[in-house]
Design an enzyme around this catalytic site. Structure first.
Site, PDB file in Angstrom:
ATOM      1  N   LYS B  80      29.999  47.098  44.087  1.00 21.65           N
ATOM      2  CA  LYS B  80      30.512  46.535  42.836  1.00 21.65           C
ATOM      3  C   LYS B  80      29.367  46.503  41.826  1.00 21.65           C
ATOM      4  O   LYS B  80      28.220  46.195  42.195  1.00 21.65           O
ATOM      5  CB  LYS B  80      31.044  45.127  43.112  1.00 21.65           C
ATOM      6  CG  LYS B  80      31.700  44.436  41.922  1.00 21.65           C
ATOM      7  CD  LYS B  80      32.343  43.121  42.355  1.00 21.65           C
ATOM      8  CE  LYS B  80      32.951  42.332  41.211  1.00 21.65           C
ATOM      9  NZ  LYS B  80      33.621  41.096  41.667  1.00 21.65           N
ATOM     10  N   SER B 155      38.366  40.073  40.205  1.00 20.08           N
ATOM     11  CA  SER B 155      37.576  40.941  39.366  1.00 20.08           C
ATOM     12  C   SER B 155      37.140  42.231  40.046  1.00 20.08           C
ATOM     13  O   SER B 155      36.744  43.178  39.361  1.00 20.08           O
ATOM     14  CB  SER B 155      36.336  40.200  38.876  1.00 20.08           C
ATOM     15  OG  SER B 155      35.454  39.912  39.949  1.00 20.08           O
ATOM     16  N   SER B 179      37.934  36.865  43.770  1.00 16.45           N
ATOM     17  CA  SER B 179      37.719  38.233  43.283  1.00 16.45           C
ATOM     18  C   SER B 179      37.634  39.310  44.360  1.00 16.45           C
ATOM     19  O   SER B 179      37.679  40.496  44.042  1.00 16.45           O
ATOM     20  CB  SER B 179      36.461  38.300  42.428  1.00 16.45           C
ATOM     21  OG  SER B 179      36.710  37.745  41.162  1.00 16.45           O
TER      22      SER B 179
END
Lengths: 97, 494
Positions: B80, B155, B179
């Site tokens: 990420k 997210s 997330s």
């Protein structure tokens, strides 16, 4: 009630320039959120210690203060676009010469 | 080669060790998939095929010479885009950090590399991890591989989408309020949020420091355990880092196939107000758990309704402090303004998206003298009461079970989702971050419009072994995690 003036004050503290439309929108958004958060006042928290972290109730662990390996100046500055003679160059801070 | 997609990381590792598959072949296989499918999915913000192939060749050479390598040497992964790396940019999907390359590696990135994982690239996300649809990314909107008109969740939008589409077998992601778990549910993959402190946060761009935790998104619980052996190392650079634990996978090997003796706590009210199709999938999963021997017991979280405002107060206050460092002085975006104070405020105006600005303004407001006690400290006190609710629940059950979202993945820009649904979405995930303990989402079927549904297990502090065991036993009794979405290539489904 949070006023537009409050939002402008907070935006100034947070150093974010907002335009009039944003001030209006954030005033409305923050009022919604804070109004919603008013339910927190219903909870009896007398004598309850705040839980600032899930696993640091015993305090922050400490280690011996020994010098270890670290970045060189040039490594540390390599990712910046604003370098001048080994320093971060910023707009003029002090008036006059 | 297509059977690669059906293999676990451990099976791939065995093929590499036996030299029946080279790392170059494996990495090239994934790069090919990224090239074919990511143009539409938009999961990756940065990819570096050349470096990845070069590293794979190096590992193959070392293996050919008989060198003893870690078992994960030569396996692919992706990160990420808030995990800093010295060989790739880290942007947090923001204009503020566009093009930023860190001078050092996050501990998680370093540990993965030292274990021989080869990073395929950096994955898209909501800007600064603030959002639950992926739509707040400054650069692009990642789509859900099961339906390109739907969000992948957030997210960790790019992470969940990429793993579901098999554009990487594992993505290292972060979970501050859900997330990892929510997008894993939306995309039909497995997402583990470890206990706070289990995985080092050093070099992870902070959102809310007392809530943030890294964890893997994978295609199975088994793969999550396999990766955790590498991520679960103690780190002196993170003062909240727990002692090293490297036996997640070994312990899972002894899991057996029965949930007999396992008490699963179902929180009061967690099955009401769900989308009907999603609810049916979750109820079936609960029945499957019972068939495997688990006992479902009722547990109560009297403060559950307060979880979201508590989370909002804490997360935004911490975010306002953490994001104060983006002032245009040292790294990242700087507005071209000659006056210093104005340079700060225009830099931050230009560098942050609307959601980030809103959260900073809210967090700054909460931390004002006069509001601090009423909102921030009060929220931290209620947080302790929520911890007590968890402690009480874990006296009645071993794990908590339930849905991870109230509905399936929604359409981009969908304004018709009820406020209640959005609220429930957060309700199911944020309490766990406030408590700090571990949780996992596993796919448990399909709901509305044939979109994936996630089942969430929650465990106590540092109880990953019990959590992974139950999730694994359930998962092994199903094949939901083996379903692969049909992907579009030049307009044709593959």
């Amino acid at each position: 009630m949070i006023s537009e003036k409050d939002i402008m004050y907070v935006a100034d503290l947070a150093k974010i320039k907002l335009d009039a439309a944003e001030v209006k929108k954030f005033t409305s958004d923050l009022n919604d959120i804070v109004e919603y958060a008013a339910m927190l006042k219903e909870v009896d928290v007398a004598g309850v210690e705040p839980m600032y972290s899930p696993n640091l109730d015993e305090g922050t662990p400490e280690r011996e203060d020994v010098v270890g390996a670290s970045l060189t100046q040039s490594e540390a500055l390599a990712a910046s676009k604003y370098i001048d003679r080994g320093h971060f160059r910023v707009p003029k801070i002090i008036e006059g010469q | 080669m297509d059977n690669i997609l059906g293999l676990t990381l451990a099976e791939l590792s065995a093929l590499l060790e036996r030299k029946e598959l080279s790392s170059r072949e494996l990495i090239a296989f994934y790069i090919d998939r990224i090239e074919r499918f990511d143009g539409k999915l938009l999961a990756y913000l940065y990819k570096d095929a050349e470096s990845a192939l070069k590293r794979a060749e190096q590992i193959d050479d070392r293996r050919a010479k008989g060198e003893k390598l870690p078992r994960s040497a030569g396996l692919p992964c992706a990160l990420k885009d808030l995990i800093v790396t010295s060989d790739m940019p880290t942007t947090c999907a923001s204009k503020m950090l566009e093009g930023f390359i860190s001078p050092f590696d996050a501990t998680a990135a370093k540990n993965m590399r030292e274990a021989g994982y080869i990073s395929l690239g950096k994955l898209n996300m909501d800007q600064y991890a603030m959002g639950s649809s992926g739509e707040s990314s400054y650069f692009q909107k990642t789509v859900n591989p099961w339906d390109y008109s739907r969000v992948p969740g957030g997210s960790s939008s790019g992470s969940a989408s990429a793993v579901a589409a098999r554009l990487t077998p594992v993505a290292i992601s972060s979970d501050t309020g859900g997330s990892i778990r929510q997008p894993a549910g939306f995309c039909g993959v497995t997402g583990l949020k470890p206990t706070y402190g289990r995985v080092s946060r050093f070099g992870v761009v902070s959102y809310a420091s007392s809530l943030d935790q890294l964890g893997p998104i994978t295609n199975s619980v088994e793969d999550a355990a396999f990766v955790m052996d590498v991520l679960g190392l103690n780190d002196p650079m993170d003062s909240t880092s727990a002692p090293s634990k490297t036996d997640f996978y070994a312990n899972l090997q002894r899991a057996g196939d029965s949930l007999k003796g396992v008490r699963l706590g179902l929180p009061e009210g967690h099955l009401s107000d769900l989308a009907p199709g999603l609810k049916a999938a979750v109820e079936n999963a609960l029945k499957d758990c019972e068939k495997l021997g688990a006992e479902i017991v009722n547990v109560d979280f009297p403060l559950a309704a307060k979880g979201l405002p508590v989370y909002q107060m804490i997360a935004n206050a911490e975010a306002a402090s953490n994001l104060a460092k983006y002032d245009g002085v040292k790294y990242g975006h700087r507005a071209n303004i000659a006056e210093l104070e104005e340079m700060y405020s225009i830099t931050r105006r230009e560098g942050f998206g609307p959601e980030v600005k809103k959260r900073i303004i809210l967090g700054t407001y909460i931390l004002l003298e006069g509001q601090y006690e009423e909102y921030y400290r009060r929220a931290m006190r209620i947080r302790r009461l929520i911890r007590k609710d968890y402690d009480a629940a874990f006296k009645k059950c071993d794990l908590i079970v339930g849905p991870v979202s109230a509905g399936v993945a929604f359409r981009f820009g969908d304004k018709t989702i009820s406020a209640m649904e959005m609220y429930l979405n957060d309700l199911f995930t944020v309490l766990l971050n406030l408590n700090g303990s571990c949780g996992i989402t596993v796919p448990c079927g399909f709901g509305e419009d044939n979109l994936p549904v996630g089942l969430q297990f929650q465990g106590d502090m540092f109880a990953e072994d019990a959590l992974l065991r139950a999730a694994h036993i359930y998962q092994q009794s199903t094949d939901w995690h083996k379903r692969i979405p049909a992907l579009l290539e030049n307009g044709v489904e593959r």
